[in-house]
Design a protein around this motif. Structure first.
Motif, mmCIF file in Angstrom:
data_model
loop_
_atom_site.group_PDB
_atom_site.id
_atom_site.type_symbol
_atom_site.label_atom_id
_atom_site.label_comp_id
_atom_site.label_asym_id
_atom_site.label_seq_id
_atom_site.Cartn_x
_atom_site.Cartn_y
_atom_site.Cartn_z
ATOM 1 N N GLU A 1 6.150 -4.672 -10.337
ATOM 2 C CA GLU A 1 4.794 -4.670 -10.909
ATOM 3 C C GLU A 1 4.256 -6.066 -11.182
ATOM 4 O O GLU A 1 3.049 -6.275 -11.193
ATOM 5 N N ARG B 1 8.724 -0.187 -7.550
ATOM 6 C CA ARG B 1 7.636 -1.135 -7.350
ATOM 7 C C ARG B 1 7.814 -2.317 -8.294
ATOM 8 O O ARG B 1 8.011 -2.140 -9.492
ATOM 9 N N GLU C 1 9.696 7.694 -1.260
ATOM 10 C CA GLU C 1 11.012 8.184 -1.665
ATOM 11 C C GLU C 1 11.256 9.592 -1.107
ATOM 12 O O GLU C 1 12.337 9.897 -0.603
ATOM 13 N N GLY D 1 0.766 -1.243 0.000
ATOM 14 C CA GLY D 1 0.000 0.000 0.000
ATOM 15 C C GLY D 1 0.795 1.289 0.000
ATOM 16 O O GLY D 1 0.205 2.352 -0.014
ATOM 17 N N PHE D 2 2.092 1.234 0.016
ATOM 18 C CA PHE D 2 2.894 2.451 0.017
ATOM 19 C C PHE D 2 2.790 3.188 -1.314
ATOM 20 O O PHE D 2 2.760 2.570 -2.371
ATOM 21 N N ASP D 3 2.775 4.501 -1.258
ATOM 22 C CA ASP D 3 2.920 5.341 -2.442
ATOM 23 C C ASP D 3 4.427 5.475 -2.659
ATOM 24 O O ASP D 3 5.130 6.070 -1.827
ATOM 25 N N ALA D 4 4.935 4.910 -3.755
ATOM 26 C CA ALA D 4 6.377 4.863 -3.994
ATOM 27 C C ALA D 4 7.003 6.250 -4.021
ATOM 28 O O ALA D 4 8.070 6.477 -3.427
ATOM 29 N N GLY D 5 6.355 7.196 -4.690
ATOM 30 C CA GLY D 5 6.888 8.559 -4.769
ATOM 31 C C GLY D 5 6.941 9.232 -3.413
ATOM 32 O O GLY D 5 7.949 9.875 -3.062
ATOM 33 N N GLN D 6 5.884 9.082 -2.623
ATOM 34 C CA GLN D 6 5.853 9.687 -1.288
ATOM 35 C C GLN D 6 6.883 9.046 -0.373
ATOM 36 O O GLN D 6 7.545 9.725 0.400
#
Length: 152
Positions: free
Chosen positions: A129, A127, A113, A106-111
């Protein structure tokens, strides 16, 4: 998929970090960890502590046993239990070059980082995929199958 392995002798190894609960270890976990390992040279795995899991049911298998199972996998170079207070603590210890997220995490990859950079980490978040579609490639699927079998 990008691969960040160093190409020359003497270069620093690329450390990849994967995380998860790893309850009821299954082929989907192996796929995720195998894909993460391809991103670098050394694969570190943080096994989430039961006390920190809030996004899904608590694991069936105790923390230390899940750690032992993940540690025994050939593709894993080092596994450790996560922190009981701050998810970033073990990241500070490992200092990964890459954090590999699973397709369903559930992590937002950009956030993530950005949050890492704010804490002084210079690492990429990638991520994975791809996933497997087998009938028992998820802990919830395994639990459902066990319940079906024993409710007959």
């Amino acid at each position: 998929m990008l691969v960040y392995r160093r190409q020359h002798t003497g270069d620093v190894l690329v450390k990849v970090l994967a995380t998860g609960t790893f309850d009821l270890l299954h082929p989907g976990h192996i796929h995720y960890l195998s894909e993460a390992k391809k991103l670098g040279d050394k694969l570190y795995v943080i096994v989430a502590r039961e006390s920190m899991i809030r996004h899904k049911p608590r694991p069936i298998i105790p923390d230390e046993q899940r750690l032992e199972m993940v540690s025994s996998l050939k593709i894993v170079d080092k596994a450790l239990l996560g922190s009981e207070s701050d998810i970033f603590d073990p990241i500070m210890q490992i200092k990964p070059d890459i954090i590999a997220l699973g397709y369903d995490q559930g992590f937002d990859a950009g956030q993530l980082e950005k949050d890492l950079h704010l804490r002084g980490f210079d690492c990429k978040v990638i991520r994975i995929e791809s996933s497997l579609t087998c009938s028992l490639c998820g802990s919830a699927k395994i639990v459902k199958k066990v319940l079906e079998r024993y409710q007959e």
